[in-house]
Structures are given as structure tokens and as C-alpha cells.
Motif scaffolding. Structure first.
Motif, mmCIF file in Angstrom:
data_model
loop_
_atom_site.group_PDB
_atom_site.id
_atom_site.type_symbol
_atom_site.label_atom_id
_atom_site.label_comp_id
_atom_site.label_asym_id
_atom_site.label_seq_id
_atom_site.Cartn_x
_atom_site.Cartn_y
_atom_site.Cartn_z
ATOM 1 N N ARG A 133 0.831 -1.203 0.000
ATOM 2 C CA ARG A 133 0.000 0.000 0.000
ATOM 3 C C ARG A 133 0.872 1.262 0.000
ATOM 4 O O ARG A 133 0.502 2.273 -0.596
ATOM 5 N N ASP B 1 -5.530 2.895 6.766
ATOM 6 C CA ASP B 1 -6.666 2.060 7.179
ATOM 7 C C ASP B 1 -7.018 0.965 6.185
ATOM 8 O O ASP B 1 -7.843 0.100 6.481
ATOM 9 N N GLY B 2 -6.437 1.037 4.981
ATOM 10 C CA GLY B 2 -6.782 0.063 3.958
ATOM 11 C C GLY B 2 -8.178 0.272 3.412
ATOM 12 O O GLY B 2 -8.763 -0.640 2.807
ATOM 13 N N GLU B 3 -8.717 1.485 3.595
ATOM 14 C CA GLU B 3 -10.088 1.797 3.193
ATOM 15 C C GLU B 3 -10.078 2.687 1.955
ATOM 16 O O GLU B 3 -9.440 3.740 1.944
ATOM 17 N N ILE B 4 -10.777 2.265 0.906
ATOM 18 C CA ILE B 4 -10.897 3.073 -0.307
ATOM 19 C C ILE B 4 -12.144 3.942 -0.165
ATOM 20 O O ILE B 4 -13.275 3.445 -0.176
ATOM 21 N N THR B 5 -11.940 5.245 0.003
ATOM 22 C CA THR B 5 -13.053 6.154 0.285
ATOM 23 C C THR B 5 -13.482 6.988 -0.915
ATOM 24 O O THR B 5 -14.529 7.619 -0.880
ATOM 25 N N ILE C 274 -5.783 7.809 3.708
ATOM 26 C CA ILE C 274 -6.747 6.957 4.418
ATOM 27 C C ILE C 274 -6.584 5.509 3.969
ATOM 28 O O ILE C 274 -6.596 4.575 4.775
ATOM 29 N N TYR C 275 -6.408 5.327 2.658
ATOM 30 C CA TYR C 275 -6.193 3.975 2.124
ATOM 31 C C TYR C 275 -4.906 3.375 2.671
ATOM 32 O O TYR C 275 -4.867 2.203 3.072
ATOM 33 N N GLN D 203 -16.822 6.050 -2.516
ATOM 34 C CA GLN D 203 -17.868 6.133 -1.510
ATOM 35 C C GLN D 203 -18.314 7.568 -1.321
ATOM 36 O O GLN D 203 -19.498 7.873 -1.330
ATOM 37 N N GLU E 270 -7.365 11.070 0.456
ATOM 38 C CA GLU E 270 -8.036 9.775 0.372
ATOM 39 C C GLU E 270 -7.019 8.636 0.253
ATOM 40 O O GLU E 270 -7.242 7.535 0.779
ATOM 41 N N ARG F 145 -9.025 13.099 6.581
ATOM 42 C CA ARG F 145 -10.482 13.230 6.450
ATOM 43 C C ARG F 145 -10.906 14.696 6.552
ATOM 44 O O ARG F 145 -11.862 15.128 5.887
#
Length: 224
Positions: free
Chosen positions: A78, A209-213, A205-206, A216, A202, A146
């Protein structure tokens, strides 16, 4: 993680931070030049652009080399993927800074056209978003990232105000139609810089947290 991978990742981080410093300086010069109506900013930034482009290619090649040699997984993968995306956003921000400075040359030739009061605030907001997104990247702070994403709406609102001012000038002073359209273009480029800062946030964040925002958030805006 191997010592060699850690060394290469640290070197990659150093390179992307150097690139970010160069790009931040470009957008500050571009936006300040527009507000002050200074001639010559375009030539200055145009001369800097090749360095940004060359560094972008070098960083991308380094990312690909790390992927090929070390085959990183999980968070290390990542990290490399994030640097590649941030690298692209930085190069595009540099392009937008050049575009703004080009519009400034035309605005400087029309001193009777007053810039809306919000232009300077819009410029500062976009610059701060880029800086804060990159700080979030350095500190690996998803909460700060964020907050950058939330501020994109502020720049969008400034851009809408500029568009309204452009319409008013075209209606009331049609002889200023051409220079005011350059103002519209400059404002749009500033708004796009804020979009790229949001992309970087963003990506942070990825990374953490490994989150693709990205999709979304845009999906929520669409439904809203």
C-alpha cells in the motif's frame, strides 16, 4: 520487512516529499501572482515544469523497481501504491499551477477587471489543502486526511461564487468578456488543485486504514 526494502521505501518517501515541496512552491507562486496581477509568472513556472515532470518519471520508475525486486505485500504494498498515486497528483497540480499563471498574463492585461474578493481566500484554501494532505501523508494521520476531504466543499463554494461573478461581468460589462473568462479558467484550475489534494488525502486513508473512500464519498455526493 527486509533491510533493503525499508531503505528503498525511505528513499522513496524522501523523493516524494522533495517533489511535494517543489509543487507547493509552484502553486503559491501561481496563486500569489494571480492575486497581484504580476507579469512574468508564467515564464517562471514554465521553466520549472520540466523538473517536476522528470522527477515524476523517476519516482514512478523507483516504485516499479521496488515492486519488481521486493514484491512487497500488505502495508508495504500500500505504501508503494500510495506513493505512485500521490506522485501523479503532484505532477498534475504542477500543471495546474502553470495553467493558472498563463491565465494571469491575460488578467494582468485587463486591470479594469476586479477580481472577486473570494479569489484570494479560495487560493489560500486550496494551498492549505495540499499542504495539510501532504502533512497527513508524512504523519500517517487518517483523521487529518479526512478533514482535508471535508474542506473540498469550501473550495467548491468559492468556485461557484466566482462563476456567479463571471456571469455578472459578462452581462454588465461585455467588453470584459474575454478577460473574465480567463478568470473563470483560473478559478476552475484552483478548484481542481483542491480535488487533487482530496485525492492525496483519500490515498492517506487507504494507506493507513486500507479503506478506499474515493468512490464512496462521491457516491454520497451524487445521491445527496
Amino acid at each position: 520487512m527486509s533491510i533493503h526494502l525499508e531503505r528503498d521505501l525511505e528513499s522513496l518517501k524522501h523523493d516524494i516529499l522533495e517533489q511535494s515541496a517543489l509543487v507547493e512552491e509552484m502553486i503559491r507562486i501561481a496563486c500569489r501572482g494571480m492575486v497581484e496581477r504580476r507579469f512574468g509568472v508564467y515564464d517562471e513556472l514554465l521553466s520549472r515544469e520540466p523538473t517536476i515532470n522528470e522527477r515524476e518519471v523517476e519516482i514512478e520508475e523507483e516504485c516499479l523497481k521496488i515492486l519488481a525486486l521486493h514484491q512487497p505485500v500488505a502495508v508495504d504494498l500500500r505504501r508503494v501504491a500510495t506513493v505512485m498515486k500521490v506522485n501523479t497528483d503532484l505532477e498534475r497540480i504542477g500543471d495546474l499551477a502553470v495553467n493558472i499563471s498563463e491565465r494571469t498574463e491575460s488578467l494582468s492585461a485587463a486591470p479594469s477587471l476586479e477580481l472577486p474578493d473570494c479569489v484570494e481566500a479560495m487560493s489560500e484554501s486550496a494551498i492549505e489543502m495540499v499542504r495539510d494532505a501532504l502533512d497527513a501523508f508524512v504523519e500517517l494521520d487518517p483523521n487529518a486526511a479526512r478533514q482535508v476531504c471535508l474542506r473540498d466543499d469550501e473550495v467548491d463554494a468559492y468556485n461557484r461564487t466566482v462563476i456567479e461573478a463571471v456571469y455578472s461581468v459578462i452581462q454588465d460589462e461585455p467588453e470584459l468578456a474575454q478577460p473574465v473568462l480567463h478568470l473563470f479558467s483560473a478559478s476552475r484550475n484552483i478548484e481542481r488543485i483542491a480535488d487533487h489534494a482530496t485525492n492525496i488525502a483519500e490515498d492517506v486513508i487507504y494507506l493507513v486504514d486500507g479503506e478506499i473512500t474515493r468512490h464512496q464519498r462521491r457516491g454520497q455526493e451524487h445521491h445527496g
